[in-house]
Motif scaffolding. Structure first.
Motif, PDB file in Angstrom:
ATOM      1  N   ALA A  99       0.843  -1.198   0.000  1.00  0.00           N
ATOM      2  CA  ALA A  99       0.000   0.000   0.000  1.00  0.00           C
ATOM      3  C   ALA A  99       0.876   1.245   0.000  1.00  0.00           C
ATOM      4  N   GLY A 100       0.472   2.226  -0.813  1.00  0.00           N
ATOM      5  CA  GLY A 100       1.212   3.476  -0.890  1.00  0.00           C
ATOM      6  C   GLY A 100       2.249   3.513  -2.001  1.00  0.00           C
ATOM      7  N   ASP A 101       2.604   2.357  -2.551  1.00  0.00           N
ATOM      8  CA  ASP A 101       3.553   2.327  -3.669  1.00  0.00           C
ATOM      9  C   ASP A 101       2.882   2.891  -4.918  1.00  0.00           C
ATOM     10  N   ARG A 102       3.709   3.256  -5.875  1.00  0.00           N
ATOM     11  CA  ARG A 102       3.228   3.649  -7.195  1.00  0.00           C
ATOM     12  C   ARG A 102       3.833   2.705  -8.218  1.00  0.00           C
ATOM     13  N   LEU A 103       3.087   2.435  -9.276  1.00  0.00           N
ATOM     14  CA  LEU A 103       3.548   1.551 -10.335  1.00  0.00           C
ATOM     15  C   LEU A 103       3.564   2.308 -11.656  1.00  0.00           C
ATOM     16  N   GLU A 104       4.760   2.486 -12.219  1.00  0.00           N
ATOM     17  CA  GLU A 104       4.874   3.095 -13.539  1.00  0.00           C
ATOM     18  C   GLU A 104       4.721   2.015 -14.583  1.00  0.00           C
ATOM     19  N   GLN A 105       3.961   2.335 -15.616  1.00  0.00           N
ATOM     20  CA  GLN A 105       3.763   1.409 -16.725  1.00  0.00           C
ATOM     21  C   GLN A 105       4.386   2.046 -17.963  1.00  0.00           C
ATOM     22  N   PRO A 106       5.333   1.388 -18.616  1.00  0.00           N
ATOM     23  CA  PRO A 106       5.973   1.973 -19.803  1.00  0.00           C
ATOM     24  C   PRO A 106       4.936   2.409 -20.839  1.00  0.00           C
ATOM     25  N   GLY A 107       5.137   3.612 -21.382  1.00  0.00           N
ATOM     26  CA  GLY A 107       4.225   4.138 -22.376  1.00  0.00           C
ATOM     27  C   GLY A 107       2.928   4.676 -21.808  1.00  0.00           C
ATOM     28  N   HIS A 108       2.840   4.766 -20.502  1.00  0.00           N
ATOM     29  CA  HIS A 108       1.631   5.225 -19.826  1.00  0.00           C
ATOM     30  C   HIS A 108       1.979   6.509 -19.080  1.00  0.00           C
ATOM     31  N   ALA A 109       1.178   7.557 -19.237  1.00  0.00           N
ATOM     32  CA  ALA A 109       1.521   8.875 -18.704  1.00  0.00           C
ATOM     33  C   ALA A 109       1.550   8.952 -17.174  1.00  0.00           C
ATOM     34  N   ASN A 110       0.556   8.395 -16.512  1.00  0.00           N
ATOM     35  CA  ASN A 110       0.431   8.544 -15.059  1.00  0.00           C
ATOM     36  C   ASN A 110       0.719   7.232 -14.341  1.00  0.00           C
ATOM     37  N   PRO A 111       1.290   7.318 -13.134  1.00  0.00           N
ATOM     38  CA  PRO A 111       1.515   6.074 -12.385  1.00  0.00           C
ATOM     39  C   PRO A 111       0.216   5.554 -11.772  1.00  0.00           C
ATOM     40  N   TRP A 112       0.201   4.272 -11.498  1.00  0.00           N
ATOM     41  CA  TRP A 112      -0.895   3.643 -10.767  1.00  0.00           C
ATOM     42  C   TRP A 112      -0.554   3.726  -9.284  1.00  0.00           C
TER      43      TRP A 112
END
Length: 130
Positions: free
Chosen positions: A88-101
């Motif tokens: 909880a609290g982490d962020r997940l960057e997805q390549p080619g995706h503007a905003n983190p999850w």
């Protein structure tokens, strides 16, 4: 990989089409209002770790206000490795995706009560657009 691979290879079977995310975890610093507590400091460089998973179910909601409309996307992200270091609290960057999850709540690593098998780690994540 298909169902037969999974049955015949068991835990050695690995999915072929996973998304590579970069897990971001902010360092913790003392809270300005309560020095006994710690809060994430997203202004500092976060710790990065590459993790692999896939999207399960999803949903979106439009949040209108006087100035703009914001879209909130919620998705389930499944990690085939139940020991994936996401919380909880982490962020997940997805390549080619503007905003983190943004990871919501505590990840769920269900366990079979008879065999002890833990098939996956499941997290709820949200992204805001607009």
């Amino acid at each position: 990989m298909d169902a037969l691979d999974f049955v015949t290879r068991g835990e050695d079977a690995k999915p072929d089409h996973l998304i590579e995310f970069v897990r971001l975890r902010a360092p913790l610093v003392p809270d300005d209002y309560d020095p006994q507590a710690v809060v994430p400091d997203w202004s500092a460089e976060p710790a990065r770790l590459t993790v692999r998973g896939f999207f399960g179910t999803g949903d979106s909601t439009i949040i209108p206000n006087e100035v703009r409309a914001q879209v909130q996307l919620e998705k389930t992200i499944v990690f085939p490795d139940p020991d994936t270091d996401v919380r909880a609290g982490d962020r997940l960057e997805q390549p080619g995706h503007a905003n983190p999850w943004n990871v919501l709540g505590v990840p769920d690593d269900q366990q079979n009560p008879w065999t002890g098998w833990r098939p996956t780690l499941v997290v709820r994540a949200v992204e805001y657009r607009g």
